[in-house]
Structure formats: structure tokens, C-alpha cells
Write a protein that holds these residues in place. Structure first.
Motif, PDB file in Angstrom:
ATOM      1  N   TYR A 161       0.768  -1.226  -0.113  1.00 60.64           N
ATOM      2  CA  TYR A 161      -0.069   0.078  -0.095  1.00 60.64           C
ATOM      3  C   TYR A 161       0.964   1.280   0.048  1.00 60.64           C
ATOM      4  O   TYR A 161       2.074   1.119  -0.125  1.00 60.64           O
ATOM      5  CB  TYR A 161      -0.922   0.166   1.219  1.00 60.64           C
ATOM      6  CG  TYR A 161      -0.305   0.292   2.630  1.00 60.64           C
ATOM      7  CD1 TYR A 161      -0.397   1.445   3.370  1.00 60.64           C
ATOM      8  CD2 TYR A 161       0.390  -0.834   3.067  1.00 60.64           C
ATOM      9  CE1 TYR A 161       0.181   1.685   4.184  1.00 60.64           C
ATOM     10  CE2 TYR A 161       0.908  -0.631   4.433  1.00 60.64           C
ATOM     11  CZ  TYR A 161       0.767   0.357   5.049  1.00 60.64           C
ATOM     12  OH  TYR A 161       1.282   0.626   6.219  1.00 60.64           O
ATOM     13  N   ALA A 162       0.345   2.304   0.251  1.00 64.18           N
ATOM     14  CA  ALA A 162       1.052   3.634   0.127  1.00 64.18           C
ATOM     15  C   ALA A 162       1.437   3.653  -1.445  1.00 64.18           C
ATOM     16  O   ALA A 162       2.711   4.377  -1.543  1.00 64.18           O
ATOM     17  CB  ALA A 162       2.025   3.884   1.058  1.00 64.18           C
ATOM     18  N   ARG A 163       0.652   3.522  -2.149  1.00 63.38           N
ATOM     19  CA  ARG A 163       1.132   3.447  -3.714  1.00 63.38           C
ATOM     20  C   ARG A 163       0.873   5.075  -4.219  1.00 63.38           C
ATOM     21  O   ARG A 163      -0.113   5.902  -3.527  1.00 63.38           O
ATOM     22  CB  ARG A 163       0.150   2.493  -4.674  1.00 63.38           C
ATOM     23  CG  ARG A 163       0.291   0.960  -4.062  1.00 63.38           C
ATOM     24  CD  ARG A 163      -0.309  -0.052  -5.048  1.00 63.38           C
ATOM     25  NE  ARG A 163      -1.634   0.398  -5.236  1.00 63.38           N
ATOM     26  CZ  ARG A 163      -2.555  -0.448  -4.420  1.00 63.38           C
ATOM     27  NH1 ARG A 163      -2.215  -1.437  -3.665  1.00 63.38           N
ATOM     28  NH2 ARG A 163      -3.904  -0.081  -4.587  1.00 63.38           N
ATOM     29  N   TRP A 171      -7.752   2.749   0.297  1.00 65.75           N
ATOM     30  CA  TRP A 171      -7.065   1.766   0.850  1.00 65.75           C
ATOM     31  C   TRP A 171      -7.904   1.230   1.651  1.00 65.75           C
ATOM     32  O   TRP A 171      -7.938  -0.124   2.345  1.00 65.75           O
ATOM     33  CB  TRP A 171      -5.734   2.244   1.524  1.00 65.75           C
ATOM     34  CG  TRP A 171      -4.815   1.548   2.505  1.00 65.75           C
ATOM     35  CD1 TRP A 171      -4.555   1.418   3.863  1.00 65.75           C
ATOM     36  CD2 TRP A 171      -4.533  -0.212   2.270  1.00 65.75           C
ATOM     37  NE1 TRP A 171      -4.006   0.630   4.371  1.00 65.75           N
ATOM     38  CE2 TRP A 171      -3.721  -0.431   3.267  1.00 65.75           C
ATOM     39  CE3 TRP A 171      -4.568  -0.800   1.113  1.00 65.75           C
ATOM     40  CZ2 TRP A 171      -3.284  -1.639   3.392  1.00 65.75           C
ATOM     41  CZ3 TRP A 171      -4.016  -2.159   0.941  1.00 65.75           C
ATOM     42  CH2 TRP A 171      -3.128  -2.633   2.275  1.00 65.75           C
ATOM     43  N   TYR A 189       2.696  -4.068   3.427  1.00 62.30           N
ATOM     44  CA  TYR A 189       4.236  -3.293   3.461  1.00 62.30           C
ATOM     45  C   TYR A 189       3.845  -2.062   2.858  1.00 62.30           C
ATOM     46  O   TYR A 189       3.073  -1.763   1.557  1.00 62.30           O
ATOM     47  CB  TYR A 189       4.980  -4.053   2.497  1.00 62.30           C
ATOM     48  CG  TYR A 189       5.358  -5.265   3.063  1.00 62.30           C
ATOM     49  CD1 TYR A 189       6.167  -5.397   4.406  1.00 62.30           C
ATOM     50  CD2 TYR A 189       5.208  -6.533   2.499  1.00 62.30           C
ATOM     51  CE1 TYR A 189       6.610  -6.673   4.773  1.00 62.30           C
ATOM     52  CE2 TYR A 189       5.266  -7.734   3.132  1.00 62.30           C
ATOM     53  CZ  TYR A 189       6.194  -7.897   4.252  1.00 62.30           C
ATOM     54  OH  TYR A 189       6.640  -9.008   4.906  1.00 62.30           O
ATOM     55  N   GLN A 190       4.330  -0.887   3.237  1.00 63.48           N
ATOM     56  CA  GLN A 190       4.379   0.340   2.264  1.00 63.48           C
ATOM     57  C   GLN A 190       5.291   0.201   1.229  1.00 63.48           C
ATOM     58  O   GLN A 190       6.433  -0.280   1.342  1.00 63.48           O
ATOM     59  CB  GLN A 190       4.724   1.611   3.340  1.00 63.48           C
ATOM     60  CG  GLN A 190       3.646   1.759   4.283  1.00 63.48           C
ATOM     61  CD  GLN A 190       3.903   3.378   5.089  1.00 63.48           C
ATOM     62  OE1 GLN A 190       4.646   4.015   4.484  1.00 63.48           O
ATOM     63  NE2 GLN A 190       3.148   3.710   6.261  1.00 63.48           N
ATOM     64  N   THR A 192       8.074   1.094  -0.902  1.00 65.45           N
ATOM     65  CA  THR A 192       9.276   2.043  -0.589  1.00 65.45           C
ATOM     66  C   THR A 192      10.023   1.750  -2.028  1.00 65.45           C
ATOM     67  O   THR A 192      10.001   0.731  -2.773  1.00 65.45           O
ATOM     68  CB  THR A 192      10.176   1.562   0.479  1.00 65.45           C
ATOM     69  OG1 THR A 192      10.588   0.003   0.081  1.00 65.45           O
ATOM     70  CG2 THR A 192       9.653   1.790   1.870  1.00 65.45           C
ATOM     71  N   ASP A 213       5.269  11.541   2.819  1.00 63.72           N
ATOM     72  CA  ASP A 213       5.232  10.900   3.889  1.00 63.72           C
ATOM     73  C   ASP A 213       4.088  11.176   4.855  1.00 63.72           C
ATOM     74  O   ASP A 213       3.567  10.112   5.478  1.00 63.72           O
ATOM     75  CB  ASP A 213       6.393  11.556   4.564  1.00 63.72           C
ATOM     76  CG  ASP A 213       7.665  11.193   3.884  1.00 63.72           C
ATOM     77  OD1 ASP A 213       7.866  10.064   3.097  1.00 63.72           O
ATOM     78  OD2 ASP A 213       8.890  11.769   4.300  1.00 63.72           O
ATOM     79  N   ALA A 216       1.350   8.725   3.680  1.00 65.80           N
ATOM     80  CA  ALA A 216       1.538   7.403   3.963  1.00 65.80           C
ATOM     81  C   ALA A 216       1.571   7.046   5.529  1.00 65.80           C
ATOM     82  O   ALA A 216       0.949   5.867   5.810  1.00 65.80           O
ATOM     83  CB  ALA A 216       3.177   7.220   3.541  1.00 65.80           C
ATOM     84  N   PHE A 220      -0.790   4.194   7.334  1.00 65.07           N
ATOM     85  CA  PHE A 220      -0.097   3.371   8.247  1.00 65.07           C
ATOM     86  C   PHE A 220      -0.859   3.168   9.564  1.00 65.07           C
ATOM     87  O   PHE A 220      -1.250   2.174   9.822  1.00 65.07           O
ATOM     88  CB  PHE A 220       1.254   3.650   8.756  1.00 65.07           C
ATOM     89  CG  PHE A 220       1.818   3.007   9.623  1.00 65.07           C
ATOM     90  CD1 PHE A 220       2.664   1.872   9.273  1.00 65.07           C
ATOM     91  CD2 PHE A 220       1.966   3.279  11.017  1.00 65.07           C
ATOM     92  CE1 PHE A 220       3.302   1.140  10.335  1.00 65.07           C
ATOM     93  CE2 PHE A 220       2.644   2.548  12.002  1.00 65.07           C
ATOM     94  CZ  PHE A 220       3.170   1.408  11.360  1.00 65.07           C
ATOM     95  N   THR A 223      -4.045   1.227   8.613  1.00 65.46           N
ATOM     96  CA  THR A 223      -3.884  -0.265   8.425  1.00 65.46           C
ATOM     97  C   THR A 223      -3.841  -0.628  10.051  1.00 65.46           C
ATOM     98  O   THR A 223      -4.407  -1.668  10.319  1.00 65.46           O
ATOM     99  CB  THR A 223      -2.523  -0.238   8.084  1.00 65.46           C
ATOM    100  OG1 THR A 223      -2.501   0.155   6.843  1.00 65.46           O
ATOM    101  CG2 THR A 223      -2.143  -1.909   7.930  1.00 65.46           C
ATOM    102  N   SER A 238       5.158  -4.441  10.357  1.00 61.64           N
ATOM    103  CA  SER A 238       4.616  -4.674   8.896  1.00 61.64           C
ATOM    104  C   SER A 238       3.476  -5.968   8.891  1.00 61.64           C
ATOM    105  O   SER A 238       3.043  -6.353   7.867  1.00 61.64           O
ATOM    106  CB  SER A 238       5.564  -4.752   7.881  1.00 61.64           C
ATOM    107  OG  SER A 238       5.844  -3.505   7.744  1.00 61.64           O
TER     108      SER A 238
END
Length: 384
Positions: A161-163, A171, A189-190, A192, A213, A216, A220, A223, A238
Motif C-alpha cells: 500500500y501507500a502507492r 486503501w 508493506y508500504q 518503498t 510521507d 503514507a 499506516f 492499517t 508490517s
């Protein structure tokens, strides 16, 4: 004390643009040659272990180990059991792509002894899967999850995620759908941007812009809240699981217990020694042919280095670390393991917690974990 075995299968059908793992695209792999090499590597590791302690977990990682012939998996497991013995409740995990081709092997992999599968679903949206370079579609992934749940005792799924451009609403809907599948473990997982990946090149060339950030961090927090409400709280930064369904293999890493690594690029920590295998498949095979193992480097770890690694790993866990136990393992004073002034500062801010000898990072501190680790772990440990 747990003892784990990691087996690396380095081959993939295609290289994902975000991936910096030791994976390689090859048209063919000589199964017999790889069986002989991995068995020789396992035998070498057995010679280095000086106790009769059985294996508590085995993890086939990659690469794409679900591309391995089930007969090869079965043969490696038989040999591992003969060498070390298995704990009565051993966890045997295999990473798999959720494609229909690989799902067709799930019954044979279960018969070979695999009792837990980790599926690289990555997204439940076709557009996102194309962006991530995945070769499966969302419907195919859902079908593979259903087949896996029918074949294996335990199933975990991975999502990224955090695409770029992903909103909280997007999300929330995707994660809610994933939670509804009923798996007992999720690795979330974010995204990266790792150096030397195609995505790193794309970002440099302005092809896309990573999620900022602040957004994101919001994802988080969402989530953590959603998984906790669904009965799969985060036990590591994670990783989320129902109570008792945590990955026992990965807990061996995070609790800094012995694990043996075989196969190209595999890392190990055993008998106070760090090992790393040759990364390139051809170099690994050549090394095994020449010396009967694939080790590129084996290095003794001093007590300070072990203590530092144990802290850096253990503080990823919701359970934190037992400083008194670490002092017994590695020597010294429990208070000397953590920078006490920084610990008090972050304790006052609510970013860390302390309970007797146990010390850990709070929910509020977890989004800043990497920065906190750099501050908290005593500088003389890191310097050593």
C-alpha cells in the motif's frame, strides 16, 4: 531456543519493478543440479551446528519458490528432517505467487510437507497489479487464496500500500476486502523505492511521484486500526496476525535466535557467526561444486554487534525486548544497552514504553521506528 532453516530459490518468471531481493529471471533451471547443490549446502550447515536441537521452522523464500517442483521441496524436507529432526509442531512455509498455474501445485506442495503458504497478492486491483509489474490479476489472486485455504493449515497474504495517489478511502476499501478473505496472517508493506530497482529509475526520470510521507503515515495508522479491529493486530511493524498465528519463522529472526540460511544470497546467524551465500545463481553453483557449500562470507560476531543486532530486530516487535535477558546473553549491564537519556525523552513523549526489564516502541512511535532505533540503541554498540 528456536532453530530455523531458510532455503532460497532465486528464480522468478519476471522481475518486479519494486523488488531488490535476490531474484533472477532464467529460462530454465536444472532441477537435479539444484537439488544436489542445496542438499550439499544443507549438509555443510548441519556440520556447523553443534547440538541436537530440532528445527522449529523452515521457510522457502525467493525468488518464487512455488515454481520449484513439489518433488524437490519434498526431497529437501526429507533431508532436513534426517539431519536435524523436526519439532512436533514445525512450521513449514513456502512463498507463492497467486497464479492459477502455481495454485495447481498447492495440493502436491501440501503433500510434500508444506503447512503454511505466504501469497504475494500485493493488490486486489488490476490496475495496481499492472503498475507493480505483477503477472496475475485480482480475480486470479482471489481464486488462489481460496485454493490455498483449502490446501494448507495456515495462509498469509502480502499487500503493498501507500502507492502513488492512493487515498485513505481507496486503501480502506481494499484492506476491508482483504480482511474479509479470512486469512489469519497478513504482511502489509508500504511501497518503498529501493535503489537499483526500476522504480528508482522511474522516480528519477519523473515517471511517477511516490506518495508523500504525511499521507503514507495516515495509511499506516489506518492499517493498524483496521487490522486490530478485525482481530489481526500488528505484532511487528508490517505484520499482523490473529493470536497464535504469528509467523514462528520470522519471530526467530526478530527474537535473534539461530537460523541457518542455504541457497543463493541466503543469510544466516548461527553459533555467533554471520553467514552469507553467493548471490548469483551461477556463482553459487560454482562455489558448491568447489567447496561443498555456497558460503561467500562467514564472520564471527562480537558480543556488542550481537547485542546491537538483537535490539534492532527486537524493537520491531510489539512485545519489545527483555533487556535483562539480553544482558545475560551478551554480557554487560541492561541499562547500557539503551541510551538512557534518549529513552527517557521518548518515554515522556509516549513513543516508547518500559515495563520492568521489558522495553519497546509504542503505537505512536512505530511510524518513526527507523529514526527511533538510531537514537535509542547505545552508540557504543552501534559503533562496534
Amino acid at each position: 531456543m528456536a532453530r530455523a532453516l531458510y532455503i532460497h530459490w532465486p528464480f522468478c518468471i519476471a522481475k518486479c519493478p519494486y523488488c531488490d531481493f535476490n531474484s533472477h529471471v532464467r529460462k530454465t533451471a536444472d532441477t537435479e543440479q539444484w537439488r544436489d547443490a542445496l542438499l550439499a549446502d544443507m549438509h555443510h550447515e548441519h556440520l556447523q551446528t553443534n547440538s541436537e536441537e530440532p528445527l522449529t521452522s523452515i521457510f522457502f523464500g525467493g525468488g518464487t519458490p512455488s515454481l520449484m517442483p513439489p518433488a524437490l521441496v519434498a526431497g529437501l524436507l526429507r533431508e532436513a528432517e534426517q539431519l536435524w529432526g523436526f519439532a512436533h509442531d514445525i512450521e513449514i512455509t513456502l512463498e507463492a505467487n497467486p497464479s492459477s498455474v502455481e495454485a495447481a501445485n498447492f495440493a502436491d506442495l501440501a503433500a510434500a510437507g508444506v503447512n503454511r503458504v505466504s501469497l504475494g497478492v500485493q493488490s486486489l486491483h488490476d490496475e495496481a497489479l499492472r503498475f507493480l509489474g505483477r503477472l496475475h490479476g485480482a480475480d486470479e489472486a482471489l481464486q488462489a487464496v481460496a485454493v490455498a485455504q483449502d490446501r494448507f493449515e495456515r495462509v498469509s497474504i502480502d499487500l503493498i500500500y501507500a502507492r502513488p495517489g492512493q487515498s485513505e478511502a481507496d486503501w480502506h476499501a481494499e484492506l476491508a476486502r482483504a480482511l474479509s478473505l479470512g486469512t489469519t496472517h497478513m504482511s502489509l508493506y508500504q511501497l518503498t523505492i529501493e535503489p537499483s530497482t526500476r522504480f528508482a529509475t522511474d522516480v528519477r526520470q519523473g515517471v511517477f511521484e511516490p506518495l508523500d510521507d504525511d499521507n503514507a503515515a495516515d495509511l499506516f495508522a489506518l492499517t493498524r486500526a483496521m487490522t486490530a479491529a478485525a482481530g489481526l493486530p500488528a505484532y511487528e511493524i508490517s505484520n499482523h496476525a490473529a493470536p497464535g498465528q504469528e509467523s514462528r519463522h520470522n519471530l526467530t529472526y526478530w527474537r535473534y535466535q539461530d537460523y541457518l540460511g542455504v541457497g543463493p544470497g541466503a543469510h544466516g546467524r548461527r553459533c555467533e557467526t554471520a553467514t552469507v551465500r553467493h548471490r548469483k545463481p551461477e556463482n553459487y553453483l560454482a562455489a558448491v561444486a568447489a567447496q561443498r557449500h555456497g558460503i561467500a562470507e562467514a564472520r564471527a560476531l562480537d558480543r556488542d554487534e550481537q547485542a546491537s543486532e538483537a535490539l534492532l530486530m527486537g524493537l520491531r516487535l510489539a512485545e519489545g525486548v527483555d533487556l535483562a535477558d539480553m544482558a545475560r546473553r551478551f554480557g554487560g549491564n541492561p541499562a547500557a544497552l539503551i541510551d538512557q537519556a534518549k529513552a527517557q525523552f521518548y518515554l515522556d513523549l509516549g513513543m516508547v514504553w518500559s515495563d520492568g526489564d521489558r522495553f519497546g516502541v509504542t503505537e505512536q512511535g512505530m511510524p518513526l521506528l527507523d529514526a527511533l532505533l538510531g537514537e535509542l540503541v547505545a552508540s557504543d554498540l552501534v559503533a562496534s
